[in-house]
Enzyme design. Structure first.
Site, PDB file in Angstrom:
ATOM      1  N   TYR A  80       0.835  -1.200   0.000  1.00 23.35           N
ATOM      2  CA  TYR A  80       0.000   0.000   0.000  1.00 23.35           C
ATOM      3  C   TYR A  80       0.874   1.256   0.000  1.00 23.35           C
ATOM      4  O   TYR A  80       0.653   2.189  -0.761  1.00 23.35           O
ATOM      5  CB  TYR A  80      -0.901  -0.021   1.240  1.00 23.35           C
ATOM      6  CG  TYR A  80      -1.917   1.092   1.284  1.00 23.35           C
ATOM      7  CD1 TYR A  80      -3.188   0.916   0.747  1.00 23.35           C
ATOM      8  CD2 TYR A  80      -1.615   2.322   1.875  1.00 23.35           C
ATOM      9  CE1 TYR A  80      -4.135   1.939   0.782  1.00 23.35           C
ATOM     10  CE2 TYR A  80      -2.549   3.341   1.915  1.00 23.35           C
ATOM     11  CZ  TYR A  80      -3.806   3.147   1.371  1.00 23.35           C
ATOM     12  OH  TYR A  80      -4.734   4.158   1.409  1.00 23.35           O
ATOM     13  N   PHE A 132     -10.319  18.640 -24.865  1.00 25.64           N
ATOM     14  CA  PHE A 132     -10.658  17.223 -24.903  1.00 25.64           C
ATOM     15  C   PHE A 132     -11.910  17.075 -24.039  1.00 25.64           C
ATOM     16  O   PHE A 132     -12.112  17.844 -23.098  1.00 25.64           O
ATOM     17  CB  PHE A 132      -9.493  16.343 -24.405  1.00 25.64           C
ATOM     18  CG  PHE A 132      -9.855  14.890 -24.482  1.00 25.64           C
ATOM     19  CD1 PHE A 132      -9.997  14.281 -25.713  1.00 25.64           C
ATOM     20  CD2 PHE A 132     -10.114  14.147 -23.336  1.00 25.64           C
ATOM     21  CE1 PHE A 132     -10.396  12.952 -25.810  1.00 25.64           C
ATOM     22  CE2 PHE A 132     -10.506  12.815 -23.423  1.00 25.64           C
ATOM     23  CZ  PHE A 132     -10.644  12.222 -24.670  1.00 25.64           C
ATOM     24  N   THR A 133     -12.755  16.087 -24.364  1.00 25.92           N
ATOM     25  CA  THR A 133     -14.073  15.974 -23.712  1.00 25.92           C
ATOM     26  C   THR A 133     -13.992  16.023 -22.179  1.00 25.92           C
ATOM     27  O   THR A 133     -14.663  16.830 -21.537  1.00 25.92           O
ATOM     28  CB  THR A 133     -14.759  14.662 -24.138  1.00 25.92           C
ATOM     29  OG1 THR A 133     -13.839  13.587 -23.940  1.00 25.92           O
ATOM     30  CG2 THR A 133     -15.192  14.693 -25.586  1.00 25.92           C
ATOM     31  N   ASP A 223      -0.867  18.616 -21.465  1.00 26.55           N
ATOM     32  CA  ASP A 223      -1.531  17.308 -21.482  1.00 26.55           C
ATOM     33  C   ASP A 223      -0.691  16.433 -22.409  1.00 26.55           C
ATOM     34  O   ASP A 223      -0.712  16.595 -23.628  1.00 26.55           O
ATOM     35  CB  ASP A 223      -2.967  17.440 -21.994  1.00 26.55           C
ATOM     36  CG  ASP A 223      -3.704  16.098 -22.038  1.00 26.55           C
ATOM     37  OD1 ASP A 223      -3.033  15.045 -22.022  1.00 26.55           O
ATOM     38  OD2 ASP A 223      -4.942  16.096 -22.112  1.00 26.55           O
ATOM     39  N   LYS A 266      -2.556   5.834 -22.715  1.00 26.59           N
ATOM     40  CA  LYS A 266      -2.007   6.200 -24.016  1.00 26.59           C
ATOM     41  C   LYS A 266      -0.482   6.282 -23.915  1.00 26.59           C
ATOM     42  O   LYS A 266       0.222   5.479 -24.495  1.00 26.59           O
ATOM     43  CB  LYS A 266      -2.599   7.532 -24.474  1.00 26.59           C
ATOM     44  CG  LYS A 266      -4.094   7.417 -24.782  1.00 26.59           C
ATOM     45  CD  LYS A 266      -4.726   8.762 -25.034  1.00 26.59           C
ATOM     46  CE  LYS A 266      -6.213   8.635 -25.261  1.00 26.59           C
ATOM     47  NZ  LYS A 266      -6.581   8.146 -26.577  1.00 26.59           N
ATOM     48  N   ARG A 389     -16.650  11.629 -33.232  1.00 30.59           N
ATOM     49  CA  ARG A 389     -16.045  12.804 -32.617  1.00 30.59           C
ATOM     50  C   ARG A 389     -16.642  14.021 -33.298  1.00 30.59           C
ATOM     51  O   ARG A 389     -16.097  14.567 -34.231  1.00 30.59           O
ATOM     52  CB  ARG A 389     -14.515  12.788 -32.739  1.00 30.59           C
ATOM     53  CG  ARG A 389     -13.821  11.691 -31.989  1.00 30.59           C
ATOM     54  CD  ARG A 389     -13.549  11.933 -30.519  1.00 30.59           C
ATOM     55  NE  ARG A 389     -14.633  11.777 -29.585  1.00 30.59           N
ATOM     56  CZ  ARG A 389     -14.482  11.510 -28.291  1.00 30.59           C
ATOM     57  NH1 ARG A 389     -13.291  11.336 -27.795  1.00 30.59           N
ATOM     58  NH2 ARG A 389     -15.501  11.418 -27.492  1.00 30.59           N
ATOM     59  N   PHE A 455     -22.119  10.987 -24.911  1.00 32.88           N
ATOM     60  CA  PHE A 455     -21.686  10.031 -25.944  1.00 32.88           C
ATOM     61  C   PHE A 455     -21.321   8.670 -25.356  1.00 32.88           C
ATOM     62  O   PHE A 455     -21.328   7.669 -26.054  1.00 32.88           O
ATOM     63  CB  PHE A 455     -20.510  10.594 -26.760  1.00 32.88           C
ATOM     64  CG  PHE A 455     -19.295  10.907 -25.926  1.00 32.88           C
ATOM     65  CD1 PHE A 455     -19.163  12.145 -25.313  1.00 32.88           C
ATOM     66  CD2 PHE A 455     -18.300   9.970 -25.749  1.00 32.88           C
ATOM     67  CE1 PHE A 455     -18.052  12.436 -24.540  1.00 32.88           C
ATOM     68  CE2 PHE A 455     -17.179  10.246 -24.976  1.00 32.88           C
ATOM     69  CZ  PHE A 455     -17.066  11.494 -24.366  1.00 32.88           C
TER      70      PHE A 455
HETATM   71  C1  LIG Z   1      -5.653  14.305 -24.796  1.00 35.71           C
HETATM   72  C2  LIG Z   1      -6.331  13.512 -23.738  1.00 35.71           C
HETATM   73  N1  LIG Z   1      -6.398  13.974 -22.488  1.00 35.71           N
HETATM   74  C3  LIG Z   1      -6.993  13.274 -21.511  1.00 35.71           C
HETATM   75  C4  LIG Z   1      -7.574  12.059 -21.746  1.00 35.71           C
HETATM   76  C5  LIG Z   1      -8.270  11.317 -20.641  1.00 35.71           C
HETATM   77  O1  LIG Z   1      -7.539  10.183 -20.287  1.00 35.71           O
HETATM   78  P1  LIG Z   1      -8.253   8.871 -19.672  1.00 35.71           P
HETATM   79  O2  LIG Z   1      -9.096   8.277 -20.745  1.00 35.71           O
HETATM   80  O3  LIG Z   1      -7.120   7.997 -19.254  1.00 35.71           O
HETATM   81  O4  LIG Z   1      -9.080   9.316 -18.529  1.00 35.71           O
HETATM   82  C6  LIG Z   1      -7.510  11.522 -23.027  1.00 35.71           C
HETATM   83  C7  LIG Z   1      -8.134  10.229 -23.311  1.00 35.71           C
HETATM   84  O5  LIG Z   1      -8.435   9.877 -24.422  1.00 35.71           O
HETATM   85  C8  LIG Z   1      -6.888  12.271 -24.050  1.00 35.71           C
HETATM   86  O6  LIG Z   1      -6.818  11.830 -25.318  1.00 35.71           O
END
Ligand SMILES: Cc1ncc(COP(=O)(O)O)c(C=O)c1O
Length: 482
Positions: A80, A132-133, A223, A266, A389, A455
């Site tokens: 842990y 990003f979403t 990011d 990623k 998208r 989505f």
């Molecule tokens: C540019 C970017 N930022 C943040 C995220 C969010 O990451 P996670 O899906 O691991 O929460 C993603 C995921 O696709 C992404 O492409």
């Protein structure tokens, strides 16, 4: 462009790995695919994997791991607190990014939650090259808003601009001056800009953004989730970086940011995520949220096996022959689709091949979700699962009006080192057939619409009976073929 030339002159991406573990795939007949799509509410997120032949939904957490990553996972030190595995990861991040402090999280959006809770106050603005979403959702949840200050060329779908992910510096300066620097929570730069087709930024642009941030005393947050692709494009396309190693480019970029965060689903071809910084105050501010939302500071919601895999995956990301695999396959697929007249985003970016649904199904209005309809149609005729998208991925405004997306894209992600070239050729073949029969595709409408990130779970239906006509044409043309 592959470094290995074919005598024939063909531009073929060559795999710099061999396959030693395989997973059997299933391609259900077209009638079953239609049924599966109906059950999934015309939302490719809701399909069951057993009904999917090529899963091109995302590269998130589904890139192929290397033998070395798998081996490292067996060595994990499970505890842990104070796990040796965590220390290894922390040291690798220190070595690659040169950052002193590392906060582990369970995935990328968890970093966004913590960063937004720490630095976004009601009424503040976050300028960024593109949203990003999940990033936008967290900023909005904390009372902030985003401002996208992409270069004009970013939204030009057929372009030869090598760095469509760059930020427009004049617009950035204008925004800061008109809103006041105190209203800016931080500036966010996204590597391999996801929603505009995996487009990279240039080091030169980031250096200029840094200067503007310094001038106004603002934090620059990177990011780095899609950094691997961005690094490859910088090495290929940016003159000042041609002679630099991938490691040197990474360090140059990292030194320009106050905070770096990433989804390890990623970056690092594993799962998990993390936030890195050299600023102790910033670290201390975010630290308490890690224990609240993620877990103790030496795992942050990740399993030790995941952390071992990230450590090796990050090291492997410094290898040009590894990071070139995704972009080269995407470039091949994009070029093949162009030959067949299919409208795609150019230049080919990272992450996946992006089809311009606005042009592919130009008879479907944005209010009937053209990219979502195209994703559903492609699954029905091929068993390939892509991701919408476009407007469907947006959220309604406070009055309940649709936010029409700048672009309507069908993203066909290319998980790294997962698909063979013949599978990519199959995808091209079915997409080309669908393009010839595009007028058969109709729109979609919601039957169940969640208010946040709709989505993911939303359910839709077809506005007319177009799906049955599409299947009938498929059967007429392909006969018994799956
Ligand atoms: C540019 C970017 N930022 C943040 C995220 C969010 O990451 P996670 O899906 O691991 O929460 C993603 C995921 O696709 C992404 O492409």
């Amino acid at each position: 462009m592959s470094k290995i030339k074919f005598h024939s002159g063909e531009n073929v991406p060559l795999e710099m790995h061999k396959v030693r573990i395989v997973q059997k795939l299933n391609l259900p007949p077209v009638e079953d695919r239609l049924k599966a799509m109906e059950e999934a509410g015309y939302n490719t997120f809701l399909l069951k994997n057993r009904d999917v032949f090529m899963d091109m939904l995302t590269d998130s957490g589904v890139n192929a791991m290397s033998d070395k990553q798998q081996a490292a996972m067996l060595e994990a030190d499970d505890s842990y607190a104070g796990s040796e595995t965590f220390t290894k990861l922390e040291n690798k991040i220190k070595e690659i990014f040169g950052t002193e402090y590392f906060l582990p999280t369970h995935q990328g959006r968890a970093c966004e939650n913590i960063i937004s809770q720490s630095f976004v106050k009601p009424g503040t603005i976050v300028p960024m090259n593109y949203h990003f979403t999940t990033t936008k959702a967290h900023i909005v949840l904390n009372g902030g808003r985003i401002e996208e200050i992409f270069i004009d060329e970013a939204l030009n779908l057929t372009s030869d601009n090598p760095f469509k992910g760059n930020m427009d510096l004049d617009k950035l300066r204008d925004l800061i001056e008109t809103s006041g620097a105190d209203k800016i929570a931080f500036v966010r730069l996204e590597a391999g800009t996801n929603l505009i087709g995996g487009q990279p930024f240039a080091v030169e642009n980031m250096q200029q953004v840094r200067k503007v941030c310094d001038e106004f005393g603002l934090m620059l947050i990177l990011d780095a989730s899609l950094l691997a692709d961005n690094l490859y494009f910088i090495k290929e396309r940016e003159e000042q970086c041609k002679e630099m190693t991938v490691r040197e480019i990474t360090r140059t970029i990292a030194d320009l940011a106050d905070i770096i965060y990433f989804s390890a689903r990623k970056l690092g071809n594993a799962r998990g995520g993390g936030i890195c910084t050299n600023n102790r105050d910033v670290y201390m501010k975010m630290r308490e949220y890690i224990t609240l939302y993620e877990g103790f500071l030496t795992y942050g919601g990740m399993s030790v096996r995941e952390m071992e895999a990230i450590t090796v995956g990050l090291e492997e990301t410094m290898d040009e022959e590894m990071i070139n695999q995704g972009p080269q396959f995407i470039s091949f697929m994009t070029e093949e689709l162009i030959k067949k007249g299919v409208p795609v985003v150019t230049p080919a970016g990272g992450l996946g091949c992006h089809i311009n649904a606005m042009e592919f199904v130009d008879h479907i209005p944005q209010s009937a979700y053209p990219a979502g309809a195209l994703a559903a149609a492609l699954y029905i005729v091929s068993g390939i699962r892509g991701m919408e998208r476009g407007t469907l991925s947006e959220q309604r405004d406070e009055e309940g009006n649709e936010t029409l997306s700048h672009m309507e894209l069908l993203r066909l992600a290319m998980p790294r080192r997962v698909f063979t070239l013949s599978q990519v050729k199959y995808a091209v073949d079915r997409i080309a057939w669908l393009y010839e029969n595009r007028k058969l595709i109709g729109g979609l409408e919601f039957t169940e619409e969640p208010s946040v990130l709709r989505f993911f779970f939303g359910k839709l239906t077809t506005s007319t009976d177009w799906q049955n006509k599409l299947v009938a044409k498929f059967k007429a043309d392909f006969g018994d073929s799956l």
